[in-house]
Design an enzyme around this catalytic site. Structure first.
Site, PDB file in Angstrom:
ATOM      1  N   GLU A 182       0.831  -1.208   0.000  1.00 41.41           N
ATOM      2  CA  GLU A 182       0.000   0.000   0.000  1.00 41.41           C
ATOM      3  C   GLU A 182       0.866   1.258   0.000  1.00 41.41           C
ATOM      4  O   GLU A 182       0.558   2.233  -0.677  1.00 41.41           O
ATOM      5  CB  GLU A 182      -0.923   0.022   1.227  1.00 41.41           C
ATOM      6  CG  GLU A 182      -2.160  -0.834   1.080  1.00 41.41           C
ATOM      7  CD  GLU A 182      -3.049  -0.384  -0.071  1.00 41.41           C
ATOM      8  OE1 GLU A 182      -3.279   0.817  -0.226  1.00 41.41           O
ATOM      9  OE2 GLU A 182      -3.496  -1.259  -0.835  1.00 41.41           O
ATOM     10  N   CYS A 226     -11.509   2.085 -15.707  1.00 41.99           N
ATOM     11  CA  CYS A 226     -11.877   3.500 -15.555  1.00 41.99           C
ATOM     12  C   CYS A 226     -10.598   4.308 -15.333  1.00 41.99           C
ATOM     13  O   CYS A 226     -10.393   4.930 -14.299  1.00 41.99           O
ATOM     14  CB  CYS A 226     -12.859   3.651 -14.386  1.00 41.99           C
ATOM     15  SG  CYS A 226     -13.706   5.238 -14.417  1.00 41.99           S
ATOM     16  N   CYS A 245     -14.924   2.360 -21.350  1.00 40.43           N
ATOM     17  CA  CYS A 245     -16.322   2.235 -20.918  1.00 40.43           C
ATOM     18  C   CYS A 245     -17.001   1.010 -21.540  1.00 40.43           C
ATOM     19  O   CYS A 245     -17.860   0.391 -20.916  1.00 40.43           O
ATOM     20  CB  CYS A 245     -17.101   3.496 -21.258  1.00 40.43           C
ATOM     21  SG  CYS A 245     -16.383   4.952 -20.502  1.00 40.43           S
ATOM     22  N   CYS A 259     -16.787  -1.854 -19.267  1.00 41.19           N
ATOM     23  CA  CYS A 259     -17.005  -1.543 -17.853  1.00 41.19           C
ATOM     24  C   CYS A 259     -18.338  -2.105 -17.352  1.00 41.19           C
ATOM     25  O   CYS A 259     -19.380  -1.905 -17.990  1.00 41.19           O
ATOM     26  CB  CYS A 259     -16.976  -0.027 -17.673  1.00 41.19           C
ATOM     27  SG  CYS A 259     -17.257   0.438 -15.968  1.00 41.19           S
ATOM     28  N   CYS A 291     -23.695   4.466 -15.534  1.00 36.69           N
ATOM     29  CA  CYS A 291     -22.695   5.498 -15.237  1.00 36.69           C
ATOM     30  C   CYS A 291     -23.138   6.843 -15.814  1.00 36.69           C
ATOM     31  O   CYS A 291     -23.322   6.986 -17.030  1.00 36.69           O
ATOM     32  CB  CYS A 291     -21.353   5.083 -15.828  1.00 36.69           C
ATOM     33  SG  CYS A 291     -20.120   6.370 -15.685  1.00 36.69           S
TER      34      CYS A 291
HETATM   35  S1  SF4 Z   1     -18.591   3.591 -17.722  1.00 32.36           S
HETATM   36 FE1  SF4 Z   1     -18.196   5.113 -16.129  1.00 32.36          FE
HETATM   37  S2  SF4 Z   1     -17.247   3.967 -14.481  1.00 32.36           S
HETATM   38 FE2  SF4 Z   1     -17.104   2.723 -16.316  1.00 32.36          FE
HETATM   39  S3  SF4 Z   1     -15.144   3.200 -17.302  1.00 32.36           S
HETATM   40 FE3  SF4 Z   1     -16.661   4.536 -18.210  1.00 32.36          FE
HETATM   41  S4  SF4 Z   1     -16.575   6.383 -16.982  1.00 32.36           S
HETATM   42 FE4  SF4 Z   1     -15.604   4.778 -15.766  1.00 32.36          FE
END
Ligand code: SF4
Length: 344
Positions: free
Chosen positions: A37, A190, A197, A200, A206
């Site tokens: 960390e 992200c 995205c 994601c 989002c």
């Molecule tokens: S959808 Fe939203 S949370 Fe996912 S990578 Fe894109 S900006 Fe980030």
């Protein structure tokens, strides 16, 4: 979207795509999590991997680190930068080694030097596998985008609101997987510049993605230009050894070995005169960037006879060491650059 579904979507993604094989992902060793960390603050996983194994091999337990001297520890951190992190880790390991047990609560972790609320949360969650919430750069980015938060998160009031949100979302079940998952999502999907995205698990919900704001968020202050400073570096050679100084423990490169650096050119000339250094052998320049300034360093090289060594070591409170020896004792990257730049 409810809290449950955020965590569930994240954990389902993590089970398939998250990182499960990092050397500090161990259930029974808070010390390894702690070292990782601290190394991961301001440093990417792939860089940390090169240092972590070597560090753990040399200091396998918190006792080994706590009982070691700073001179033993410095070479194992040299090159990672941000040395205050290492000094605090070393100091804190000394405290834990004396207490003979790891802190058991977030508050107790935060009493140790160099451990803020997010690191303490990570140590509770990943280290002790209890309930812990983190708020590192990855979490801030993911949440700011997911909820399209446009506030300046460096302001305490907005940071507090972000913490509340993170606490609401963070589950008690599989807490350590969730902590790793949100860091992984921020680090691999992200990402700061070009979020992926399409891949994601949060995409459908989002807000930043819906509003086309993903690269605008989180809020960034307009960058001030980084100032450029210059300084001269005194390189005195005698019989293949150079005269090095150990820097004071506090401040830039604290505790590491460096050639003397003088920022004021008049002072530099006066120093050379007072030490009887006249004939310049060579000059070499390097540039080194920190987050808050760029340093242009000019090494001015002199050679002296062996009978002057003792006198100069006293005058400059330094030690005569070969570049190879001093490198193994821990020097900043800028000094390594200088060693490569001069040709003596
Ligand atoms: S959808 Fe939203 S949370 Fe996912 S990578 Fe894109 S900006 Fe980030």
């Amino acid at each position: 979207m409810s809290q449950f579904s955020f965590a569930t979507a994240l954990l389902s993604w993590f089970d398939v795509h998250g990182r499960h094989d990092l050397p500090w992902q161990v259930a029974d060793d808070p010390y390894k999590v702690w070292v990782s960390e601290i190394m991961l603050q301001q440093t990417q996983v792939k860089t940390v991997l090169q240092y972590f194994e070597r560090f753990i091999q040399r200091f396998p337990t918190v006792k080994d680190l706590g009982h070691a001297s700073w001179d033993d520890v410095a070479p194992y951190w040299a090159g990672l930068g941000y040395y205050a992190r290492a000094r605090n880790l070393h100091k804190a390991a000394g405290i834990v080694a004396r207490q003979a047990h790891f802190p058991a609560t977030r508050e107790a972790w935060m009493e140790l030097p160099g451990i803020g609320p997010s690191t303490a949360g990570a140590l509770m969650s990943l280290g002790l596998r209890q309930y812990g919430v983190i708020m590192d750069g990855n979490v801030k980015r993911v949440l700011a985008r997911f909820f399209a938060i446009e506030d300046d998160l460096s302001k305490p009031v907005h940071e507090r609101a972000m913490w509340q949100l993170a606490e609401q979302l963070c589950p008690t079940e599989r807490n350590h997987d969730y902590t790793q998952a949100i860091m992984d999502l921020g680090a691999t999907i992200c990402t700061p510049k070009k979020p992926l995205c399409l891949y994601c698990p949060m995409q459908a919900h989002c807000k930043a993605h819906q509003q086309g704001l993903e690269t605008e968020l989180p809020f960034k202050k307009a960058k001030k230009p980084v100032p450029v400073k210059s300084a001269q570096v005194l390189l005195i050679q005698s019989e293949q050894q150079w005269l090095w100084q150990q820097r004071p423990n506090s401040g830039l490169w604290g505790g590491l070995w460096c050639l003397p650096i003088i920022e004021d050119p008049t002072e530099f000339t006066a120093l050379c005169q007072s030490l009887g250094l006249k004939k310049v052998l060579q000059r070499a320049e390097i540039t080194h960037s920190f987050t808050h300034f760029t340093w242009q360093l000019e090494a001015v090289c002199f050679e002296v006879e062996a009978d002057q060594q003792e006198h100069l070591a006293i005058e400059l409170s330094g030690s005569w060491l070969s570049p190879e020896t001093v490198t193994s004792m821990g020097i900043p990257t800028a000094m390594k650059k200088l060693i490569s730049a001069v040709n003596l």
